[in-house]
Design a protein around this motif. Structure first.
Motif, PDB file in Angstrom:
ATOM      1  N   HIS A  83     -68.275 -18.544  29.199  1.00 38.99           N
ATOM      2  CA  HIS A  83     -67.851 -17.569  28.186  1.00 38.99           C
ATOM      3  C   HIS A  83     -68.726 -17.723  26.946  1.00 38.99           C
ATOM      4  CE1 HIS A  83     -64.817 -16.654  24.769  1.00 38.99           C
ATOM      5  NE2 HIS A  83     -65.473 -15.545  25.086  1.00 38.99           N
ATOM      6  N   VAL A  84     -69.184 -16.581  26.439  1.00 39.00           N
ATOM      7  CA  VAL A  84     -70.008 -16.551  25.233  1.00 39.00           C
ATOM      8  C   VAL A  84     -69.176 -15.999  24.082  1.00 39.00           C
ATOM      9  CG1 VAL A  84     -72.061 -15.598  24.148  1.00 39.00           C
ATOM     10  CG2 VAL A  84     -72.113 -16.217  26.556  1.00 39.00           C
ATOM     11  N   MET A  85     -68.943 -16.801  23.077  1.00 40.05           N
ATOM     12  CA  MET A  85     -68.238 -16.335  21.886  1.00 40.05           C
ATOM     13  C   MET A  85     -69.225 -15.620  20.967  1.00 40.05           C
ATOM     14  SD  MET A  85     -65.555 -19.434  21.038  1.00 40.05           S
ATOM     15  CE  MET A  85     -64.538 -18.353  20.016  1.00 40.05           C
ATOM     16  N   GLY A 137     -77.180 -18.606  39.194  1.00 41.45           N
ATOM     17  CA  GLY A 137     -76.107 -18.012  39.986  1.00 41.45           C
ATOM     18  C   GLY A 137     -74.789 -17.908  39.267  1.00 41.45           C
ATOM     19  N   LEU A 138     -74.811 -17.867  37.943  1.00 43.39           N
ATOM     20  CA  LEU A 138     -73.579 -17.868  37.156  1.00 43.39           C
ATOM     21  C   LEU A 138     -73.300 -16.497  36.563  1.00 43.39           C
ATOM     22  CD1 LEU A 138     -74.091 -21.125  35.065  1.00 43.39           C
ATOM     23  CD2 LEU A 138     -72.939 -20.887  37.267  1.00 43.39           C
ATOM     24  N   ASP A 139     -72.014 -16.181  36.424  1.00 44.66           N
ATOM     25  CA  ASP A 139     -71.589 -15.031  35.647  1.00 44.66           C
ATOM     26  C   ASP A 139     -71.421 -15.439  34.189  1.00 44.66           C
ATOM     27  OD1 ASP A 139     -71.543 -13.235  37.753  1.00 44.66           O
ATOM     28  OD2 ASP A 139     -69.399 -13.480  38.142  1.00 44.66           O
ATOM     29  N   VAL A 140     -71.531 -14.445  33.312  1.00 37.81           N
ATOM     30  CA  VAL A 140     -71.266 -14.601  31.891  1.00 37.81           C
ATOM     31  C   VAL A 140     -70.109 -13.672  31.548  1.00 37.81           C
ATOM     32  CG1 VAL A 140     -72.174 -14.214  29.569  1.00 37.81           C
ATOM     33  CG2 VAL A 140     -73.651 -15.192  31.344  1.00 37.81           C
ATOM     34  N   VAL A 141     -69.110 -14.192  30.823  1.00 40.58           N
ATOM     35  CA  VAL A 141     -67.978 -13.356  30.430  1.00 40.58           C
ATOM     36  C   VAL A 141     -67.891 -13.275  28.909  1.00 40.58           C
ATOM     37  CG1 VAL A 141     -66.616 -13.696  32.526  1.00 40.58           C
ATOM     38  CG2 VAL A 141     -66.376 -15.313  30.645  1.00 40.58           C
ATOM     39  N   ILE A 142     -67.449 -12.106  28.438  1.00 36.13           N
ATOM     40  CA  ILE A 142     -67.199 -11.901  27.014  1.00 36.13           C
ATOM     41  C   ILE A 142     -65.737 -11.511  26.842  1.00 36.13           C
ATOM     42  CG2 ILE A 142     -69.573 -11.376  26.424  1.00 36.13           C
ATOM     43  CD1 ILE A 142     -68.839  -8.390  26.469  1.00 36.13           C
ATOM     44  N   GLU A 143     -65.126 -11.994  25.766  1.00 36.12           N
ATOM     45  CA  GLU A 143     -63.678 -11.853  25.584  1.00 36.12           C
ATOM     46  C   GLU A 143     -63.351 -11.268  24.212  1.00 36.12           C
ATOM     47  OE1 GLU A 143     -59.731 -14.747  25.653  1.00 36.12           O
ATOM     48  OE2 GLU A 143     -61.625 -15.517  24.846  1.00 36.12           O
ATOM     49  N   PRO A 144     -62.732 -10.106  24.159  1.00 40.69           N
ATOM     50  CA  PRO A 144     -62.197  -9.632  22.889  1.00 40.69           C
ATOM     51  C   PRO A 144     -61.057 -10.545  22.422  1.00 40.69           C
ATOM     52  CG  PRO A 144     -62.416  -7.834  24.470  1.00 40.69           C
ATOM     53  CD  PRO A 144     -62.579  -9.109  25.241  1.00 40.69           C
ATOM     54  N   PHE A 162     -66.197 -10.871  15.709  1.00 44.80           N
ATOM     55  CA  PHE A 162     -67.023  -9.695  15.984  1.00 44.80           C
ATOM     56  C   PHE A 162     -66.475  -8.857  17.142  1.00 44.80           C
ATOM     57  CE2 PHE A 162     -70.520  -7.724  18.355  1.00 44.80           C
ATOM     58  CZ  PHE A 162     -71.180  -7.012  17.364  1.00 44.80           C
ATOM     59  N   LEU A 163     -66.143  -9.513  18.252  1.00 39.13           N
ATOM     60  CA  LEU A 163     -65.706  -8.795  19.449  1.00 39.13           C
ATOM     61  C   LEU A 163     -64.181  -8.736  19.453  1.00 39.13           C
ATOM     62  CD1 LEU A 163     -66.578  -7.328  22.020  1.00 39.13           C
ATOM     63  CD2 LEU A 163     -66.432  -9.510  23.229  1.00 39.13           C
TER      64      LEU A 163
END
Length: 256
Positions: free
Chosen positions: A103-105, A135-142, A152-153
């Motif tokens: 997860h990217v903040m 081979g990784l996913d990246v997730v972003i979270e409001p 910001f998000l």
């Protein structure tokens, strides 16, 4: 049936951090997540995962200086070099732990600031490229701005539109039910609309962020909806137990 992951930052805090892995396994969890692993050597965490037969579901990239108020770096143009270094750090931990997504903040910034928006887009492209090579996913979270003012998000529709705009195959949405309810409500419809881009789900009761089933939502119905939608990912239990962690797990046993 949902695959629950204990959030070791918030749960089992009766124990020292490295001892929480065994406590989670004993309580019936097969997976764990947490905010940040960086106070521990990656090898130490990997050893605890192996010893307990646990899957690492998720952790966050380094957020900057959390104690000084940083809440991520991705939308901060003057911290771009630090953000690039944080990717390398996170990927070392990802390799050691076998995690499938990070997860990217975004950080504290205004979406009306064009430089912040540009930095955020550039940061997501950079991290998705590096993570994809592993081979990784990246997730972003409001995240709701009641808990995290100035984040910001803070909008699910904006996040979904940005994922579509960037078109990065390993960029997904982290759908936190607690944040969704506070920001927008309409949780079930949000899940239905955004199911194709959801890479991770988290749950906590609203408004007090305690055990699911203790707040204003029908959390059991929401979890059944995830099953009906065919969601096969993890559901992170990112809640603060009202008392001793083990004493508040009856809600989860109902799904066993």
């Amino acid at each position: 049936m949902p695959r629950f992951a204990a959030n070791l930052t918030m749960m089992f805090t009766e124990h020292e951090f490295l001892d929480r892995f065994a406590a989670a396994k004993k309580a019936g969890f097969d997976a764990v997540e947490y905010l940040f692993p960086y106070d521990q050597p990656p090898e130490a965490i990997a050893e605890r995962l192996r010893a307990q037969g646990l899957t690492q579901a998720l952790f966050n990239l380094p957020p900057g200086n959390w104690e000084a108020g940083d809440r991520g770096l991705a939308a901060l143009p003057d911290r771009a070099e630090e953000f690039r270094a944080s990717i390398d750090t996170a990927l070392r931990y990802a390799e050691a732990t076998g995690v499938g997504r990070v997860h990217v903040m975004s950080g504290l910034a205004s979406r009306q600031d064009v430089t912040a928006l540009t930095a955020y887009r550039d940061s997501l492209r950079r991290v998705c490229d590096a993570a994809g090579a592993q081979g990784l996913d990246v997730v972003i979270e409001p995240i709701n701005t009641r808990d995290m003012p100035g984040y910001f998000l803070d909008d699910f529709s904006f996040a979904a539109d940005l994922i579509a705009e960037l078109g990065l195959p390993n960029l997904k949405l982290q759908f936190d039910i607690y944040h969704r309810q506070i920001l927008h409500g309409d949780v079930l419809m949000g899940l239905r609309e955004m199911a194709p881009i959801i890479g991770h789900v988290q749950i906590a009761a609203v408004p007090d962020r305690h055990e699911p089933g203790t707040g204003e939502l029908d959390d059991a119905r929401i979890l059944r909806e995830l099953d009906a939608l065919g969601y096969e990912g993890f559901v992170g239990c990112e809640y603060r137990p009202a008392g001793r962690t083990e004493d508040g797990l009856d809600w989860m046993r109902a799904f066993a």
